[in-house]
Design a protein around this motif. Structure first.
Motif, PDB file in Angstrom:
ATOM      1  N   THR A   1     -10.192  -1.265   3.761  1.00  0.00           N
ATOM      2  CA  THR A   1      -9.584  -2.533   3.352  1.00  0.00           C
ATOM      3  C   THR A   1      -9.727  -3.513   4.514  1.00  0.00           C
ATOM      4  O   THR A   1      -9.184  -3.277   5.600  1.00  0.00           O
ATOM      5  CB  THR A   1      -8.088  -2.321   3.009  1.00  0.00           C
TER       6      THR A   1
ATOM      7  N   ARG B   1     -12.061   9.935  -4.787  1.00  0.00           N
ATOM      8  CA  ARG B   1     -10.796  10.587  -4.451  1.00  0.00           C
ATOM      9  C   ARG B   1     -11.004  12.096  -4.377  1.00  0.00           C
ATOM     10  O   ARG B   1     -11.800  12.667  -5.136  1.00  0.00           O
ATOM     11  CB  ARG B   1      -9.726  10.285  -5.521  1.00  0.00           C
TER      12      ARG B   1
ATOM     13  N   HIS C   1     -12.059   9.329   5.176  1.00  0.00           N
ATOM     14  CA  HIS C   1     -11.684   8.279   4.212  1.00  0.00           C
ATOM     15  C   HIS C   1     -12.011   6.902   4.810  1.00  0.00           C
ATOM     16  O   HIS C   1     -11.144   6.038   4.939  1.00  0.00           O
ATOM     17  CB  HIS C   1     -10.197   8.363   3.841  1.00  0.00           C
TER      18      HIS C   1
ATOM     19  N   MET D   1     -15.593  -4.271   0.226  1.00  0.00           N
ATOM     20  CA  MET D   1     -15.746  -2.815   0.068  1.00  0.00           C
ATOM     21  C   MET D   1     -17.075  -2.469  -0.604  1.00  0.00           C
ATOM     22  O   MET D   1     -17.636  -1.397  -0.377  1.00  0.00           O
ATOM     23  CB  MET D   1     -14.584  -2.236  -0.738  1.00  0.00           C
TER      24      MET D   1
ATOM     25  N   TRP E   1       0.877  -1.166   0.000  1.00  0.00           N
ATOM     26  CA  TRP E   1       0.000   0.000   0.000  1.00  0.00           C
ATOM     27  C   TRP E   1       0.913   1.214   0.000  1.00  0.00           C
ATOM     28  O   TRP E   1       1.782   1.340   0.856  1.00  0.00           O
ATOM     29  CB  TRP E   1      -0.942   0.000   1.210  1.00  0.00           C
TER      30      TRP E   1
ATOM     31  N   GLY F   1      -5.619  -2.021  -2.008  1.00  0.00           N
ATOM     32  CA  GLY F   1      -6.741  -1.098  -2.098  1.00  0.00           C
ATOM     33  C   GLY F   1      -7.373  -1.279  -3.462  1.00  0.00           C
ATOM     34  O   GLY F   1      -6.780  -1.921  -4.357  1.00  0.00           O
ATOM     35  N   ALA F   2      -8.570  -0.693  -3.627  1.00  0.00           N
ATOM     36  CA  ALA F   2      -9.218  -0.745  -4.938  1.00  0.00           C
ATOM     37  C   ALA F   2      -8.589   0.275  -5.877  1.00  0.00           C
ATOM     38  O   ALA F   2      -8.403   0.031  -7.062  1.00  0.00           O
ATOM     39  CB  ALA F   2     -10.711  -0.466  -4.780  1.00  0.00           C
ATOM     40  N   GLY F   3      -8.266   1.445  -5.340  1.00  0.00           N
ATOM     41  CA  GLY F   3      -7.700   2.521  -6.152  1.00  0.00           C
ATOM     42  C   GLY F   3      -6.194   2.365  -6.263  1.00  0.00           C
ATOM     43  O   GLY F   3      -5.503   2.080  -5.285  1.00  0.00           O
TER      44      GLY F   3
HETATM   45  C1  GLV Z   1      -9.302   3.113  -0.728  1.00  0.00           C
HETATM   46  O1  GLV Z   1      -9.443   4.283  -0.870  1.00  0.00           O
HETATM   47  C2  GLV Z   1      -9.086   2.186  -1.808  1.00  0.00           C
HETATM   48  O2  GLV Z   1      -8.803   2.631  -2.928  1.00  0.00           O
HETATM   49  O3  GLV Z   1      -9.199   0.969  -1.562  1.00  0.00           O
END
Ligand code: GLV
Ligand code: NAP
Length: 313
Positions: free
Chosen positions: A281, A228, A276, A96, A45, A65-67
């Motif tokens: 996660t 974001r 946030h 998520m 991360w 993370g997803a992003g």
């Molecule tokens: C959190 O912001 C993600 O991208 O998992």
């Protein structure tokens, strides 16, 4: 198999402990500056550039993370940060989706039923019924119909709300009117009462929540940004709230995190702030997904969730 782990969040010990249980044959270590010893996989991360550059021997990099905007931005700023031909794999859902659906539904219903205004009335000890918004015109537009946006759109549609969704490629989702590509963006936002943002942050999507977009929404619309901070032009939000074009906003993500103590958002009455936290996660779910993909890659099988780095997501 050798696995490197890195997170700036001081959580390596617990991740390494749980990863060792899921991958008992793995030789796991926390990456430290100066560690250039070989590894087969990296689980990261927000890694520093030095960790990954020139690691051609990796079989994959897993992003916790997803992003992937932070890691992709490093590659854009300093090409070569990501070793070529090593797949970058992001988390897909891992709990998520349900969290995002809860968060977005809570925010949308709070505005539909005007709980935010009752909260203000309570502070003034005022007893006054406010008409709820008419459901039929409380159109919610969901920006991004990926893993998370699709679940959010479907959940909101299950409440009988008119739901629109916007993505890059065309989609079909029951109960959701879908729009695709820049040419359909204006039709997507036109007259919507709520905008929920679940786009990835890429050069194409940066600043999409701006004065032009807000002007196309219904008067007194609501903004929910869970993607974001870079998607939002902050001054345009403050101006839209001041003019009444937007009634309120719920924000989970910011240009600078943590949000600085002197930021005007903190004392703008119709802005609701969360740190946030809309979709965290989850360690167990994330480790189960990463471990199963590590095993698949070791068997030479394909896996999903591979990021197209040049596209940015
Ligand atoms: C959190 O912001 C993600 O991208 O998992
Ligand atoms: P995803 O599965 O990759 O979905 C992204 C969606 O955005 C896709 O539908 C994609 O279209 C669409 N899209 C991308 N670029 C576009 C463009 N230029 N124009 C129109 N549509 C575009 O991502 P996800 O897993 O749903 O996650 C979305 C984002 O949520 C992440 O990138 C992250 O920033 C954010 N997030 C935030 C939190 C939090 O706690 N706040 C937690 C997790 C994730 P196609 O389907 O056509 O490709």
């Amino acid at each position: 198999m050798k696995i490197l782990f890195y997170s700036p969040l001081n959580e390596a010990a617990v991740w390494l402990h749980d990863l060792a249980r899921a991958l008992p044959d793995a030789d796991l270590r926390e990456w430290q500056p100066g560690d250039h010893a070989p590894a087969d996989f990296a689980i990261v991360w927000r890694p520093p550039r030095e960790m990954l550059a020139s690691r051609d021997g990796l079989r994959a990099i897993f992003n916790l993370g997803a992003g992937v905007d932070a890691i992709v931005a490093l590659e854009r700023e300093q090409p070569g940060t990501l070793p070529p031909n090593v797949p970058l794999i992001r988390l897909e859902d891992t709990g998520m989706g349900a969290q995002m659906a809860e968060y977005a539904t809570h925010a949308v219903l709070r505005y539909l039923r005007r709980f935010d205004e009752y909260e203000m009335q309570q502070r003034e000890r005022r007893w006054k019924v406010i008409d709820p918004h008419p459901r039929a015109t409380f159109t919610v537009g969901v920006l991004g119909l990926g893993v998370l946006g699709t679940q959010v759109a479907q959940t909101l549609a299950s409440f009988g709300l008119p739901v629109r969704g916007y993505s890059r490629s065309a989609k079909q989702i029951d109960g959701v009117t879908t729009f695709a590509g820049q040419a359909q963006f204006d039709a997507f936002v036109d007259g919507a009462k709520v905008l929920v943002n679940l786009l990835p942050h890429t050069p194409d999507t940066e600043g999409v929540l701006n004065a032009r977009t807000f002007a196309k929404l219904a008067r007194g619309a609501y903004l929910i940004n869970v993607a974001r901070g870079a998607h939002l032009v902050e001054a345009d939000l403050l101006a839209a709230l001041a003019s009444g074009q937007l009634a309120a906003a719920t924000l989970d993500v910011f240009h600078q995190e943590p949000l600085p103590a002197d930021h005007p958002f903190w004392h703008t009455p119709r802005i609701t702030i969360t740190p946030h936290a809309s979709a965290l996660t989850l360690r167990d779910e994330s480790i189960a997904q990463v471990a199963s993909k590590v095993r698949a890659l070791m068997r030479g099988e394909p896996v999903s969730g591979i990021v197209q780095v040049e596209r940015g997501y």
